[in-house]
Design an enzyme around this catalytic site. Structure first.
Site, PDB file in Angstrom:
ATOM      1  N   LYS A   1      20.208  -8.098  -1.767  1.00  0.00           N
ATOM      2  CA  LYS A   1      20.681  -9.003  -2.827  1.00  0.00           C
ATOM      3  C   LYS A   1      21.081  -8.259  -4.106  1.00  0.00           C
ATOM      4  O   LYS A   1      22.113  -8.544  -4.704  1.00  0.00           O
ATOM      5  CB  LYS A   1      19.560 -10.001  -3.149  1.00  0.00           C
ATOM      6  CG  LYS A   1      19.997 -11.170  -3.980  1.00  0.00           C
ATOM      7  CD  LYS A   1      20.651 -12.199  -3.104  1.00  0.00           C
ATOM      8  CE  LYS A   1      21.090 -13.410  -3.860  1.00  0.00           C
ATOM      9  NZ  LYS A   1      21.563 -14.452  -2.934  1.00  0.00           N
TER      10      LYS A   1
ATOM     11  N   ASP B   1      26.202 -14.992  -2.971  1.00  0.00           N
ATOM     12  CA  ASP B   1      26.665 -14.294  -1.772  1.00  0.00           C
ATOM     13  C   ASP B   1      28.074 -14.728  -1.364  1.00  0.00           C
ATOM     14  O   ASP B   1      28.949 -13.891  -1.117  1.00  0.00           O
ATOM     15  CB  ASP B   1      25.699 -14.520  -0.601  1.00  0.00           C
ATOM     16  CG  ASP B   1      24.287 -14.092  -0.958  1.00  0.00           C
ATOM     17  OD1 ASP B   1      24.145 -13.306  -1.910  1.00  0.00           O
ATOM     18  OD2 ASP B   1      23.341 -14.551  -0.305  1.00  0.00           O
TER      19      ASP B   1
ATOM     20  N   GLU C   1       5.987   3.049  -2.176  1.00  0.00           N
ATOM     21  CA  GLU C   1       7.063   2.104  -2.504  1.00  0.00           C
ATOM     22  C   GLU C   1       6.638   1.050  -3.527  1.00  0.00           C
ATOM     23  O   GLU C   1       7.469   0.317  -4.060  1.00  0.00           O
ATOM     24  CB  GLU C   1       7.578   1.440  -1.215  1.00  0.00           C
ATOM     25  CG  GLU C   1       6.656   0.406  -0.558  1.00  0.00           C
ATOM     26  CD  GLU C   1       5.554   1.032   0.310  1.00  0.00           C
ATOM     27  OE1 GLU C   1       5.219   2.211   0.125  1.00  0.00           O
ATOM     28  OE2 GLU C   1       5.004   0.311   1.167  1.00  0.00           O
TER      29      GLU C   1
ATOM     30  N   GLY D   1       1.672  -1.533   8.278  1.00  0.00           N
ATOM     31  CA  GLY D   1       1.562  -2.664   9.182  1.00  0.00           C
ATOM     32  C   GLY D   1       0.135  -3.170   9.164  1.00  0.00           C
ATOM     33  O   GLY D   1      -0.768  -2.445   8.720  1.00  0.00           O
TER      34      GLY D   1
ATOM     35  N   HIS E   1       0.684   3.579  -0.644  1.00  0.00           N
ATOM     36  CA  HIS E   1       2.038   2.990  -0.604  1.00  0.00           C
ATOM     37  C   HIS E   1       2.905   3.526  -1.742  1.00  0.00           C
ATOM     38  O   HIS E   1       2.847   3.002  -2.862  1.00  0.00           O
ATOM     39  CB  HIS E   1       1.939   1.462  -0.719  1.00  0.00           C
ATOM     40  CG  HIS E   1       1.424   0.823   0.523  1.00  0.00           C
ATOM     41  ND1 HIS E   1       2.227   0.444   1.567  1.00  0.00           N
ATOM     42  CD2 HIS E   1       0.168   0.539   0.895  1.00  0.00           C
ATOM     43  CE1 HIS E   1       1.498  -0.064   2.534  1.00  0.00           C
ATOM     44  NE2 HIS E   1       0.236  -0.029   2.159  1.00  0.00           N
TER      45      HIS E   1
ATOM     46  N   CYS F   1       0.932   4.470   5.278  1.00  0.00           N
ATOM     47  CA  CYS F   1      -0.212   3.610   5.618  1.00  0.00           C
ATOM     48  C   CYS F   1      -0.408   3.540   7.134  1.00  0.00           C
ATOM     49  O   CYS F   1      -0.756   4.539   7.751  1.00  0.00           O
ATOM     50  CB  CYS F   1      -0.038   2.239   4.970  1.00  0.00           C
ATOM     51  SG  CYS F   1      -1.565   1.298   4.961  1.00  0.00           S
ATOM     52  N   TYR F   2      -0.140   2.404   7.756  1.00  0.00           N
ATOM     53  CA  TYR F   2      -0.263   2.347   9.219  1.00  0.00           C
ATOM     54  C   TYR F   2       0.630   3.408   9.862  1.00  0.00           C
ATOM     55  O   TYR F   2       0.254   4.046  10.854  1.00  0.00           O
ATOM     56  CB  TYR F   2       0.137   0.950   9.715  1.00  0.00           C
ATOM     57  CG  TYR F   2       0.153   0.825  11.231  1.00  0.00           C
ATOM     58  CD1 TYR F   2      -1.014   0.586  11.939  1.00  0.00           C
ATOM     59  CD2 TYR F   2       1.351   0.964  11.947  1.00  0.00           C
ATOM     60  CE1 TYR F   2      -1.013   0.489  13.328  1.00  0.00           C
ATOM     61  CE2 TYR F   2       1.372   0.871  13.330  1.00  0.00           C
ATOM     62  CZ  TYR F   2       0.190   0.627  14.017  1.00  0.00           C
ATOM     63  OH  TYR F   2       0.205   0.533  15.380  1.00  0.00           O
TER      64      TYR F   2
END
Ligand code: XMP
Length: 510
Positions: A366, A226, A170, A54, A168, A81-82
């Site tokens: 998605k 979609d 990710e 964040g 991070h 992180c945060y």
């Protein structure tokens, strides 16, 4: 099904974390951080929690905090992180601004042996983006990694299964990031990896078959990914009691309307009602040049046509929509300024009365929707297609929209896409198309002077469409597209290539 909760503290990678976890076949949900307690997560059966990053400092007056009971619920937590700093803070540690200033970008990481770093080398590269760091470890924790600028790049309390990383995992720049997430999800949390798309399809089809027994359902089919996937999935459950109204506003790309009707309707057997409404839309767009006004008019007319068609179908019980997970996640980041009013076409007709809404894809990202689509037998080119704005070519014809301008744009766009597709464009660019500008220019053909339209070509690279880079396409490809467009399409004298990124420009010209 095992699931992980991603608790969102406003970081830009929150959805990415959930997608990474899901890519390991473990279901992950994103929820805003406020109000979630340890009891909630234990009761909901989460196998683990991830605190996202964040933009704040834990000592800021308005920084988002979490309930301390989250650390004592007996459910493993990974802070990123945060989230790592917040975990330390909630557990009684101390956070401070780094003496050496912010640490940003790829950074050498040194790790200690730990379950979180199983199969991670002692020295590797991670992605850092922080100003504060954990200066004083909370009781019960120990440091398990450091970098040159950060003495506590990771920490853990193995007894309580609490883990924190300053970097991070990710982000792909963290070379062993996926391994670290994998270790947390499987080795620390004990997840099984049972989030499988085939199961999702069969579970959904069974559930809808029961839930929608004897009911008539209406779906607004746009031809996009979609709504097409939602249509085929529901069709599998309720067959001809699903009515898919496909409002063809005449603003689609070359051959698109026919393709949707042919593939979904005739090949996959979905009940598709294509309403040809080009004339109506063109009439309403006469003289309109302002982009937002175009969007509003198209949105209104779409609803009108849709309602008229629905009226002819008699009693309908439910409305189905192709809502996907990113539409559902609450971000809590406040309202950004409206640059373009996007969700105008295909929006819910508010005046129509339904007994409920069916959203079969509301749990899916998605890429998962595309996977479901493929498994349902929708051809690759439909499932992998690039985004296309609801107002269609109307926002790619600059100025007033006319049938003739649409003809020129449709042809030019088809040529450009064909050339790029041949050159493996989808692997390189997220979106590419032609725009018909309102600039006319002089040309020469044979020995005669011409005075025709200018077509602009646009191709961008992006992951999220919030920012985009103009694609550095090979000159030979651009030359081929340009010469084909000017030679094959009557009325075009000039072709230009758009070399603006977003920001400052947007992807679409209008
Ligand atoms: P911009 O132009 O805002 O586009 O950079 C970002 C992404 O959104 C698509 N886009 C739209 N989609 N209705 C839509 O459904 C719209 O009015 C609209 N305008 C832009 C655009 O194609 C790109 O993928």
């Amino acid at each position: 099904m095992d699931k992980i909760l991603v608790l969102d503290f406003g970081g830009q990678y929150n959805q990415l974390i959930a997608r990474r976890v899901r890519s390991m076949h473990v279901f992950a949900e994103v929820r805003p951080c406020g109000g979630v307690t340890g009891r909630d997560i234990a009761q909901a059966g989460y196998k683990g929690v991830i605190f996202t990053g964040g933009p704040n400092s834990v000592y800021d007056a308005h920084s988002p905090h979490a309930d301390p009971s989250l650390l004592t619920a007996g459910v493993p937590v990974l802070g990123i992180c945060y989230g790592h700093q917040l975990m330390a803070y909630l557990a009684g540690g101390g956070i401070a601004p780094a003496h050496s200033g912010s640490e940003y970008g790829k950074t050498q990481l040194f790790t200690e042996p730990n379950v979180l770093f199983r199969d991670v080398p002692r020295e590797s590269v991670c992605f850092m983006s922080h100003t504060d760091f954990v200066e004083e470890l909370p009781a019960g924790f120990r440091t398990i990694a450091h970098t040159a600028g950060c003495s506590c790049a990771a920490m853990c309390d193995e007894q309580r299964k609490l883990y924190g990383v300053q970097f991070h995992p990710e982000v792909t720049h963290t070379v062993y990031g996926m391994q670290i997430l994998h270790n947390f999800v499987f080795d620390v949390c004990g997840c099984r990896g049972d989030w499988i798309m085939e199961d999702f399809i069969s579970r959904s089809v069974d559930a809808y078959r029961r839930q929608l027994a004897g009911k008539k359902v209406l779906l607004a089919l746009s031809g996009g990914v979609d709504s097409s996937v939602a249509a085929v999935l529901l069709h599998k459950a309720i067959g001809s009691r699903l009515f898919c109204v496909f409002v063809d506003h005449g603003l689609l790309r070359k051959g698109e309307g026919e393709r949707v009707e042919q593939t979904l309707g005739r090949e996959l057997g979905v009940n598709v009602i294509r309403v040809r409404a080009e004339e109506r839309f063109l009439q309403r767009l006469k003289g309109i040049v302002e982009p937002e006004q175009k969007r509003r008019i198209i949105g209104e007319e779409f609803i009108r046509v849709f309602e008229e068609q629905a009226g002819k179908l008699g009693r309908i019980d439910l409305l189905a929509q192709g809502t996907i997970y990113p539409d559902v996640i609450e971000s809590g980041k406040g309202d950004a300024a409206v640059i373009k009013s996007h969700h105008n076409v295909g929006g819910l007709p508010e005046t129509m009365a339904f007994r409920g809404i069916v959203e079969p894809l509301r749990d899916l990202f998605k890429d998962e929707v595309r996977e479901v689509g493929e498994k349902l037998g929708i051809p690759q080119d439909l499932v992998r297609r690039q985004p296309f704005p609801g107002p269609g070519l109307a926002v790619r014809v600059i100025g007033e929209v006319t049938a003739e301008k649409l003809r020129i744009l449709r042809e030019a766009d088809a040529v450009f896409r064909e050339e790029l597709d041949r050159a493996d464009g989808p692997a390189v660019c997220a979106q590419y198309f032609a725009v018909l500008t309102d600039t006319r220019s002089v040309g020469v053909m044979g020995d005669a002077r011409t005075y025709g339209c200018t077509v602009a070509l646009r191709a961008v690279q992006t992951d999220d469409f919030m920012t985009a880079e103009w694609a550095r396409l090979p000159y030979e490809l651009l030359e081929k597209a340009s010469s084909r467009i000017t030679n094959e399409i009557r009325g075009v004298t000039r072709v230009v290539y758009d070399i603006t990124s977003k920001p400052p420009a947007t992807v679409e010209w209008e």
